[in-house]
Design a protein around this motif. Structure first.
Motif, PDB file in Angstrom:
ATOM      1  N   ASP A   1       0.862  -1.186   0.000  1.00 16.85           N
ATOM      2  CA  ASP A   1       0.000   0.000   0.000  1.00 16.85           C
ATOM      3  C   ASP A   1       0.898   1.235   0.000  1.00 16.85           C
ATOM      4  O   ASP A   1       1.546   1.541   1.003  1.00 16.85           O
ATOM      5  CB  ASP A   1      -0.904  -0.009   1.233  1.00 16.85           C
ATOM      6  CG  ASP A   1      -1.886   1.153   1.246  1.00 16.85           C
ATOM      7  OD1 ASP A   1      -1.784   2.038   0.370  1.00 16.85           O
ATOM      8  OD2 ASP A   1      -2.750   1.193   2.150  1.00 16.85           O
TER       9      ASP A   1
ATOM     10  N   SER B   1      -0.229   4.336  -0.835  1.00 17.06           N
ATOM     11  CA  SER B   1      -1.132   5.480  -0.948  1.00 17.06           C
ATOM     12  C   SER B   1      -0.657   6.701  -0.172  1.00 17.06           C
ATOM     13  O   SER B   1      -1.011   7.834  -0.523  1.00 17.06           O
ATOM     14  CB  SER B   1      -2.537   5.085  -0.474  1.00 17.06           C
ATOM     15  OG  SER B   1      -2.500   4.631   0.892  1.00 17.06           O
TER      16      SER B   1
ATOM     17  N   LEU C   1      -4.730   2.754  -4.051  1.00 21.82           N
ATOM     18  CA  LEU C   1      -5.213   1.493  -3.488  1.00 21.82           C
ATOM     19  C   LEU C   1      -4.065   0.480  -3.436  1.00 21.82           C
ATOM     20  O   LEU C   1      -3.098   0.582  -4.198  1.00 21.82           O
ATOM     21  CB  LEU C   1      -6.355   0.929  -4.347  1.00 21.82           C
ATOM     22  CG  LEU C   1      -7.584   1.821  -4.525  1.00 21.82           C
ATOM     23  CD1 LEU C   1      -8.521   1.217  -5.566  1.00 21.82           C
ATOM     24  CD2 LEU C   1      -8.304   2.033  -3.196  1.00 21.82           C
ATOM     25  N   PRO C   2      -4.151  -0.531  -2.562  1.00 23.86           N
ATOM     26  CA  PRO C   2      -3.109  -1.571  -2.525  1.00 23.86           C
ATOM     27  C   PRO C   2      -3.058  -2.345  -3.841  1.00 23.86           C
ATOM     28  O   PRO C   2      -4.062  -2.466  -4.552  1.00 23.86           O
ATOM     29  CB  PRO C   2      -3.561  -2.476  -1.367  1.00 23.86           C
ATOM     30  CG  PRO C   2      -4.458  -1.624  -0.540  1.00 23.86           C
ATOM     31  CD  PRO C   2      -5.156  -0.707  -1.502  1.00 23.86           C
TER      32      PRO C   2
ATOM     33  N   GLN D   1      -3.750  -5.566 -10.114  1.00 23.29           N
ATOM     34  CA  GLN D   1      -4.782  -4.933  -9.272  1.00 23.29           C
ATOM     35  C   GLN D   1      -6.119  -5.031 -10.004  1.00 23.29           C
ATOM     36  O   GLN D   1      -6.239  -4.618 -11.158  1.00 23.29           O
ATOM     37  CB  GLN D   1      -4.422  -3.465  -9.016  1.00 23.29           C
ATOM     38  CG  GLN D   1      -5.376  -2.705  -8.128  1.00 23.29           C
ATOM     39  CD  GLN D   1      -5.007  -1.231  -8.083  1.00 23.29           C
ATOM     40  OE1 GLN D   1      -5.117  -0.513  -9.077  1.00 23.29           O
ATOM     41  NE2 GLN D   1      -4.538  -0.769  -6.923  1.00 23.29           N
TER      42      GLN D   1
END
Length: 338
Positions: free
Chosen positions: A100, A102, A184-185, A214
């Protein structure tokens, strides 16, 4: 002769003590659950002295931003007193994890990489592609929310600039990008693809495959012999084949002038209090490697803790016997003089 034997025993004892004493050089921050070839395995996360900010919880590793802190390592269980680092053999295998990014931005560098350390290495034996102690390095990820780079380094001057891939906007990677939205991860896969047994032997490295995924979308890059030539060898890939048997996974989160990574015009804006989460670390056997019968690496009894405990006890007893013999000989010599 007896004095020489005592000297050897003392030397051996000092080596063992100095090896064990290196435990004070590391700080254990906790344990993390890793999938080791489909077997849940608990490994320790440890780092250098005074770095207690790294967090662990279940299968999640939390890295704080601090360029001055030493990196964190995957370590063996405490019972393995001779092998501090978790050495992994990766030919025909894949490292996979979720990250992650972000909270990162320009100037951040979240690194997950592999370095080629010898068996019985201690924290003082650390090496990488930057020197002064050179060794082979596989940068699985050097990244922030703006850019992602994977690079392989041969480990010595002359070819150490590296070879790999750098994704950034508009390649589909970045905040709100179409393929990998870094708000987002996402999942990272770094595969060491072995040969098919025909044109390339099964025990030889064919390519290194990098994949980000993803929500059903992915970015993929294959590092091959033809794409990474350098003076002194035909390829990075061929040269690095022998480095795949004793790799240690390392994690680090730093900041600074990362223009080489993200080419951000705004410079270093990495949030001082930011953290990064890496989770679900997996070591997976590639489908194409099953026919080569490569088994997960197991610690032989020769390198296990019980073996070395036995050796230590035997050495201690032999040392006592030598000392007793010496004392008896000295007393007899004195009596003969008298």
């Amino acid at each position: 002769i007896m004095l020489l034997n005592v000297r050897y025993f003392l030397h051996f004892s000092v080596l063992l003590l100095s090896h064990f004493a290196c435990y004070v050089c590391i700080t254990e921050v906790g344990s993390i659950t890793v999938s080791h070839y489909d077997i849940p395995t608990t490994l320790r996360i440890a780092t250098g002295e005074n770095n207690k900010q790294v967090g662990v919880s279940g299968n999640e590793l939390v890295l704080p931003l601090d360029s001055n802190l030493p990196p964190a390592f995957l370590m063996n269980e405490p019972s393995n007193i001779l092998n501090y680092y978790r050495l992994v053999s990766l030919l025909g295998r894949t490292i996979k994890f979720q990250v992650d990014l972000s909270k990162t931005t320009c100037g951040c560098n979240v690194a997950a990489y592999l370095v080629n350390l010898p068996a019985f290495a201690t924290p003082g034996d650390y090496c990488d592609s930057l020197g002064p102690e050179w060794c082979e390095e596989f940068d699985i990820m050097e990244a922030n929310s703006r850019a992602f780079q994977s690079t392989i380094h041969c480990g010595h001057d002359g070819c150490n600039a590296g070879c790999g891939i750098n994704w950034k906007s508009p390649s589909g990677y970045g905040p709100d990008q179409s393929t990998i939205n870094t708000k987002l991860p996402f999942t990272v896969e770094f595969s060491f693809q072995n040969g098919d047994g025909n044109t390339v032997p099964k025990q030889s490295l064919l390519s290194i495959n990098v994949r980000l995924s993803q929500g059903g979308k992915s970015l993929t890059h294959i590092i091959t012999n033809g794409g990474c030539e350098w003076t002194g060898s035909s390829s990075y890939v061929s040269y690095l084949n022998n480095a795949l048997n004793s790799l240690v996974m390392v994690f680090r989160y730093s900041s600074g002038d990362m223009n080489w990574l993200d080419e951000c015009s705004m410079g270093n804006t990495c949030p001082v209090e930011s953290t990064v989460k890496i989770s679900n670390i997996q070591f997976i056997t590639n489908i194409t490697v099953t026919e080569s019968h490569i088994e997960p690496t197991k610690t032989p009894f020769l390198f296990s803790t019980p073996f070395w405990i036995i050796i230590g006890v035997v050495a201690f007893l032999l040392l006592l016997i030598v000392i007793v013999i010496m004392v008896v000989c000295v007393r007899r010599h004195r009596q003969e003089i008298v």
